[in-house]
Scaffold this motif. Structure first.
Motif, PDB file in Angstrom:
ATOM      1  N   ALA A 297      -4.324   4.345  -0.300  1.00 60.91           N
ATOM      2  CA  ALA A 297      -3.374   5.350   0.166  1.00 60.91           C
ATOM      3  C   ALA A 297      -2.278   4.717   1.011  1.00 60.91           C
ATOM      4  CB  ALA A 297      -4.101   6.435   0.966  1.00 60.91           C
TER       5      ALA A 297
ATOM      6  N   GLY B  49      -2.613   5.800  -3.875  1.00 57.80           N
ATOM      7  CA  GLY B  49      -3.760   6.693  -3.925  1.00 57.80           C
ATOM      8  C   GLY B  49      -3.586   7.820  -2.932  1.00 57.80           C
TER       9      GLY B  49
ATOM     10  N   VAL C 136      -9.298  -1.355  -6.161  1.00 59.14           N
ATOM     11  CA  VAL C 136      -8.003  -1.333  -5.460  1.00 59.14           C
ATOM     12  C   VAL C 136      -7.537  -2.737  -5.096  1.00 59.14           C
ATOM     13  CG1 VAL C 136      -8.566   0.950  -4.537  1.00 59.14           C
ATOM     14  CG2 VAL C 136      -8.958  -1.072  -3.116  1.00 59.14           C
TER      15      VAL C 136
ATOM     16  N   SER D  78     -14.909   6.742   1.493  1.00 56.85           N
ATOM     17  CA  SER D  78     -14.156   6.232   0.353  1.00 56.85           C
ATOM     18  C   SER D  78     -14.670   6.822  -0.948  1.00 56.85           C
ATOM     19  CB  SER D  78     -14.267   4.705   0.295  1.00 56.85           C
ATOM     20  OG  SER D  78     -13.513   4.189  -0.780  1.00 56.85           O
ATOM     21  N   THR D  79     -13.754   7.093  -1.847  1.00 60.80           N
ATOM     22  CA  THR D  79     -14.121   7.497  -3.204  1.00 60.80           C
ATOM     23  C   THR D  79     -13.735   6.422  -4.216  1.00 60.80           C
ATOM     24  OG1 THR D  79     -12.025   8.719  -3.377  1.00 60.80           O
ATOM     25  CG2 THR D  79     -13.974   9.968  -2.698  1.00 60.80           C
ATOM     26  N   ASP D  80     -13.303   5.270  -3.714  1.00 62.16           N
ATOM     27  CA  ASP D  80     -12.928   4.138  -4.558  1.00 62.16           C
ATOM     28  C   ASP D  80     -13.781   2.932  -4.179  1.00 62.16           C
ATOM     29  OD1 ASP D  80     -10.449   5.208  -5.975  1.00 62.16           O
ATOM     30  OD2 ASP D  80      -9.890   5.520  -3.882  1.00 62.16           O
TER      31      ASP D  80
ATOM     32  N   SER E 263     -10.341   3.554  -0.322  1.00 60.38           N
ATOM     33  CA  SER E 263      -9.437   4.697  -0.472  1.00 60.38           C
ATOM     34  C   SER E 263      -8.339   4.686   0.569  1.00 60.38           C
ATOM     35  CB  SER E 263     -10.235   6.004  -0.399  1.00 60.38           C
ATOM     36  OG  SER E 263     -11.107   6.128  -1.502  1.00 60.38           O
ATOM     37  N   GLU E 264      -8.677   4.290   1.796  1.00 62.47           N
ATOM     38  CA  GLU E 264      -7.667   4.203   2.860  1.00 62.47           C
ATOM     39  C   GLU E 264      -6.618   3.145   2.533  1.00 62.47           C
ATOM     40  OE1 GLU E 264     -10.746   5.494   6.463  1.00 62.47           O
ATOM     41  OE2 GLU E 264     -10.411   3.373   5.968  1.00 62.47           O
TER      42      GLU E 264
ATOM     43  N   GLY F 244      -6.163   8.879  -0.935  1.00 63.21           N
ATOM     44  CA  GLY F 244      -7.179   8.778   0.103  1.00 63.21           C
ATOM     45  C   GLY F 244      -8.529   9.246  -0.383  1.00 63.21           C
ATOM     46  N   GLY F 245      -9.494   9.184   0.517  1.00 62.20           N
ATOM     47  CA  GLY F 245     -10.857   9.532   0.145  1.00 62.20           C
ATOM     48  C   GLY F 245     -11.241  10.926   0.584  1.00 62.20           C
ATOM     49  N   ARG F 246     -12.526  11.107   0.812  1.00 64.13           N
ATOM     50  CA  ARG F 246     -13.079  12.387   1.258  1.00 64.13           C
ATOM     51  C   ARG F 246     -13.271  12.294   2.767  1.00 64.13           C
ATOM     52  NH1 ARG F 246     -18.365  14.603   1.719  1.00 64.13           N
ATOM     53  NH2 ARG F 246     -18.400  16.851   1.304  1.00 64.13           N
TER      54      ARG F 246
ATOM     55  N   GLY G  64      -4.185   9.174   3.934  1.00 61.69           N
ATOM     56  CA  GLY G  64      -4.087   9.696   2.573  1.00 61.69           C
ATOM     57  C   GLY G  64      -4.093  11.204   2.554  1.00 61.69           C
TER      58      GLY G  64
END
Length: 272
Positions: A129, A134, A149, A142-144, A125-126, A136-138, A100
């Motif tokens: 993406a 999306g 998802v 993950s930010t999700d 997040s991965e 992606g995350g930080r 991502g």
């Protein structure tokens, strides 16, 4: 057969039919990945160079491709192994670490989808993406949430023919006909480097065993997640800090029986 019985059967198949797992993984996690596989009765092999990787796949029961810290030679080996695994029907797992935010690895992971991984395992997040829904995350965090998802993960599963496993507080295992939810584990698992990456290798091991024993792939993927989660639940009862938790987690991976795994980590069918 109940979901409980299916998880027990998949765990028993993994115990009775140990896999030789070829791991093309990142340099941060080979030791914990190998220790996790050994604790669960499988054999790890970190054969990831272009000179040997394809030949070794002919010996292995399954493969893991983990994009945690890709280098040029390793990336070439990953693509060669994915191509060969697709051609031979060897089960393989794609772990799209940090896909991502980073263009190079995102393009690589997207290209690897053309080789139809048996399973794709990543955080929410991965997975979003990789599905093109999306950014992606930080980093690797993950930010999700898996619930957020679930729809795009399902579309990714349909598009690729892969089982998509979205990990989080509750793991979502999206198969061709149903989604299984695995509940267990402990937040301390996020404080130990390599628990997620080694889970990808364990998923590969379970898929290799399932192929030998005639177990459905979706059950094998869910059972691998249940095994990891159950060990995390038990480890947290005796360890409250990351270093001691890591040791306890690996010990419980070794200790748990198929019935204990299925009883400790709850697996249900989504929507039921």
């Amino acid at each position: 057969m109940t979901v409980f019985d299916r998880i027990v059967a998949a765990c028993r198949a993994a115990a009775e039919n140990p896999s030789l797992v070829q791991c093309l993984t990142n340099p941060v996690v080979p030791e914990i990945t190998a220790n996790v596989l050994l604790a669960c009765g499988h054999s790890p092999a970190m054969c990831d160079n272009t000179h040997e990787a394809v030949q070794f796949l002919g010996l292995a029961d399954c493969a893991l491709i983990n994009l945690g810290n890709p280098t040029g030679d390793q990336l070439q080996a990953m693509e060669l192994v994915a191509d060969k695994a697709h051609a031979t029907g060897t089960p393989w797992v794609l772990d799209p670490v940090a896909v991502g935010p980073l263009d190079y690895r995102t393009a690589t992971a997207t290209r690897l989808l053309s080789y139809q991984p048996t399973a794709i395992r990543g955080n929410a997040s991965e997975i979003a993406a990789l599905a093109g829904a999306g950014s992606g995350g930080r980093g690797v965090d993950s930010t999700d949430t898996p619930e957020a998802v679930a729809d795009v993960a399902g579309e990714l599963a349909r598009r690729t023919g892969s089982i998509v496993a979205v990990t989080g507080p509750q793991d979502w295992i999206i198969g061709p006909d149903e989604t299984l939810l695995v509940t267990g584990g402990h937040p301390l698992m996020q404080q130990v480097v390599g628990t997620g990456c080694s889970l990808g290798a364990l998923v590969a091991a379970y898929l290799g065993s399932a192929r030998t024993a005639g177990i459905a792939a979706v059950d094998a993927v869910a059972a691998a997640h249940a095994h990891s989660a159950a060990a995390g639940t038990m480890a947290a009862q005796q360890a409250s800090r990351p270093a001691s938790f890591k040791t306890a987690w690996v010990d419980w991976l070794f200790e748990l029986s198929p019935e204990q795994i299925a009883a400790t980590a709850t697996t249900t069918v989504a929507g039921q």
